[in-house]
Motif scaffolding. Structure first.
Motif, short mmCIF file in Angstrom:
data_model
loop_
_atom_site.label_atom_id
_atom_site.label_comp_id
_atom_site.label_asym_id
_atom_site.label_seq_id
_atom_site.Cartn_x
_atom_site.Cartn_y
_atom_site.Cartn_z
N UNK A 185 -12.24 4.73 13.40
CA UNK A 185 -13.39 4.26 14.18
C UNK A 185 -13.56 2.76 14.04
N UNK A 186 -13.34 1.97 15.12
CA UNK A 186 -13.63 0.54 15.05
C UNK A 186 -15.14 0.29 14.96
N UNK A 187 -15.52 -0.71 14.19
CA UNK A 187 -16.95 -1.01 14.06
C UNK A 187 -17.44 -1.78 15.29
N UNK A 188 -18.75 -2.02 15.30
CA UNK A 188 -19.36 -2.65 16.48
C UNK A 188 -18.83 -4.06 16.72
N UNK A 242 -4.00 14.82 12.27
CA UNK A 242 -3.81 15.22 10.88
C UNK A 242 -5.13 14.99 10.15
N UNK A 243 -5.26 15.60 8.98
CA UNK A 243 -6.44 15.34 8.15
C UNK A 243 -6.03 14.38 7.03
N UNK A 244 -6.50 13.14 7.16
CA UNK A 244 -6.16 12.10 6.21
C UNK A 244 -7.44 11.50 5.64
N UNK A 245 -7.40 11.20 4.35
CA UNK A 245 -8.49 10.48 3.70
C UNK A 245 -7.98 9.12 3.24
N UNK A 246 -8.88 8.32 2.71
CA UNK A 246 -8.46 7.01 2.20
C UNK A 246 -7.41 7.18 1.10
N UNK A 247 -7.62 8.15 0.22
CA UNK A 247 -6.69 8.34 -0.89
C UNK A 247 -5.31 8.77 -0.40
N UNK A 248 -5.27 9.72 0.53
CA UNK A 248 -3.97 10.21 1.00
C UNK A 248 -3.20 9.12 1.76
N UNK A 295 -11.82 -0.50 6.62
CA UNK A 295 -13.01 -1.27 6.26
C UNK A 295 -14.05 -0.39 5.55
N UNK A 296 -14.37 0.75 6.13
CA UNK A 296 -15.34 1.69 5.55
C UNK A 296 -14.64 3.03 5.37
N UNK A 297 -14.11 3.30 4.17
CA UNK A 297 -13.35 4.54 4.00
C UNK A 297 -14.25 5.77 3.87
N UNK A 326 -12.18 19.27 8.16
CA UNK A 326 -11.64 19.43 9.52
C UNK A 326 -11.58 18.10 10.25
N UNK A 327 -12.60 17.27 10.06
CA UNK A 327 -12.68 15.95 10.71
C UNK A 327 -12.83 14.90 9.62
N UNK A 328 -12.02 13.86 9.72
CA UNK A 328 -12.12 12.73 8.80
C UNK A 328 -12.33 11.47 9.63
N UNK A 329 -13.32 10.67 9.25
CA UNK A 329 -13.65 9.43 9.96
C UNK A 329 -13.45 8.27 9.01
N UNK A 330 -12.59 7.33 9.40
CA UNK A 330 -12.30 6.15 8.60
C UNK A 330 -12.67 4.91 9.43
N UNK A 331 -13.51 4.07 8.89
CA UNK A 331 -13.94 2.87 9.60
C UNK A 331 -12.92 1.74 9.48
N UNK A 332 -12.60 1.09 10.61
CA UNK A 332 -11.67 -0.03 10.62
C UNK A 332 -12.35 -1.22 11.28
#
Length: 466
Positions: free
Chosen positions: A316-319, A347-353, A396-398, A405-411
């Motif tokens: 997710x890009x920030x504002x 895929x299901x990815x987190x900051x750590x993976x 930017x915001x992990x 099921x859903x992972x949201x990573x801020x960029x």
């Protein structure tokens, strides 16, 4: 008038409970301790205590949660050992802005531990006044809460003080010798409580009836095919996610469902709604949420895919990054959908993976919903960097939202696939090929004839002899 009477009775009940706890702790003291020096567990709560001030203040909703969580004795012991800092959400945040389903989850008798963790997450066993806040040029300070979790205190460039994901609205609102209360704009939810809530909601939505398909006949043997082993609830889908997607941006239903069929094992719509609401509450991602809900119908598409058993990771890009998009980039038909599709990884990815993957393999290419383009990821400056060159973006915001099921990573940037300059390469290949202008090859008989005509001076009349 009635509300005033109810408030007085609540305060009386709270003070009476504290008095009973103090008397019981005093009676449990050894008889030889007659010097008046109280121990940590037997220290009497003063009427000027921050616990009493909590109920006398306007933070009545938090005080009710303290009583329902059965934490009065725990907080009394904490005050007896050291000063405390309480971050109290305003009543409107708990009455109107809190998800009713989440509130019901907290008040269920079987979820007492989650309620206690939530309340203790708002209390630091240390006195932290507004003057002790780190400056906007300093690093965030990390403090351990009474639930052994951590809160980060920062100061934005605008001068606003922030704890976790909430801004301070009333710093040093209540000050007492044994503690201080700061008013904050919203409820702080620890990640463990959020995951427990999402897990309970997923378990509630799993269907007990497994789908059954119609029997099929093998065309070679003209016999019924043996039924395949049943698909367990929550197992990965059989079809690739690209086959389950609609042919256009939500123009038609998917050509074939996942293993859930009409019996969805997951409530994808609720999970997508939950993560969009998390984006809004997190702050700084309003443009992304607006594109998903208003400019496109991708939220409905994502909810359907999650309901059929697929997992998604949203970059997710920030504002600030979304504000840099030009009108030309968004004006073409289907452009917003294509941009967002490139930011969704099936895929299901987190900051750590992701960080472990780029640390181990150097550079990783993740598939996206925008075929055939992939988004590249590599390690940079102790974080994960997506893309390359000027069009790159950093994690930017992990882990803004992770529910399995859903992972949201801020960029911090909007990603675009690398455009293959086919037209320029074609031009170069054309220019590099030289046009052959050689004369047609002549046979031996024609060569002898041209020699004879040359001796007679008649060869100029035939182009083949020139």
């Amino acid at each position: 008038m009635d509300s005033h009477i109810c408030g007085v009775s609540k305060k009386t009940l709270f003070l009476f409970t504290l008095l009973c706890l103090s008397v019981s702790s005093i009676s449990a003291l050894p008889h030889q301790n007659k010097t008046g020096n109280s121990t940590g567990t037997g220290q009497m709560i003063n009427s000027n205590s921050v616990l009493v001030a909590l109920l006398d203040s306007h933070y009545t909703e938090l005080a009710e949660l303290v009583e329902k969580a059965l934490l009065l004795q725990t907080l009394e012991e904490a005050v007896g050992k050291h000063n405390i800092t309480i971050f109290a959400p305003r009543n409107e945040a708990l009455e109107r802005q809190l998800d009713p389903e989440f509130k019901r989850f907290l008040l269920e008798p079987g979820n007492l531990k989650s309620l206690q963790t939530l309340v203790l997450f708002h209390i630091i066993p240390q006195r932290v006044g507004s003057n002790d806040w780190p400056g906007h040029k300093s690093n965030p300070s990390r403090h351990t809460t009474l639930c052994n979790d951590h809160l980060h205190l920062i100061t934005k460039n605008s001068g606003k003080k922030v704890v976790g994901s909430a801004e301070l609205t009333r710093p040093d609102d209540v000050t007492r010798p044994d503690g201080v209360i700061h008013g904050i704009e919203r409820l702080l939810v620890p990640q463990s409580v959020q995951e427990d809530f999402n897990r309970r909601r997923n378990l509630r939505s799993i269907s007990a009836v497994l789908p059954e398909g119609a029997p099929e006949v093998d065309p070679r043997t003209h016999r019924l095919k043996k039924p395949e082993p049943p698909v367990r609830a929550g197992s990965p889908p059989v079809l690739p996610i690209y086959d389950a997607m609609a042919p256009g941006p939500s123009l038609a239903p998917a050509p074939a469902p996942g293993p859930g069929g009409p019996h969805h094992h997951f409530d994808g719509e609720s999970q997508v709604k939950d993560f969009i609401q998390t984006l809004l509450l997190y702050g700084g991602y309003n443009e992304m949420a607006d594109i998903l809900v208003n400019l496109t119908s991708l939220a409905t598409e994502m909810g359907r895919l999650v309901s059929e058993g697929y997992v998604l990771t949203v970059l997710a890009p920030n504002d600030e990054a979304m504000a840099k998009l030009t009108t030309d980039q968004l004006s073409e038909p289907g452009a917003p959908e294509q941009i967002i599709y490139y930011h969704i990884i099936p895929e299901y990815q987190t900051e750590e993976s992701m960080y472990n993957a780029v640390r181990r393999f150097g550079k990783i290419g993740y598939d996206t919903l925008r075929l055939p383009h992939k988004v590249a990821a590599q390690e940079a400056d102790g974080s994960v960097k997506f893309g390359s060159g000027d069009g790159s973006a950093y994690l930017f915001d992990p882990d803004i939202y992770t529910d399995g099921r859903i992972s949201v990573q801020g960029i911090d940037g909007v990603l675009f696939p690398e455009v293959e300059k086919e037209s320029t390469s074609v031009k170069k290949s054309v220019s590099s090929v030289k046009v052959a202008t050689t004369k047609p090859r002549r046979g031996k008989l024609l060569e002898v004839a041209c020699i004879m005509l040359g001796t007679l001076g008649q060869d100029s009349r035939f182009t083949t002899c020139q």
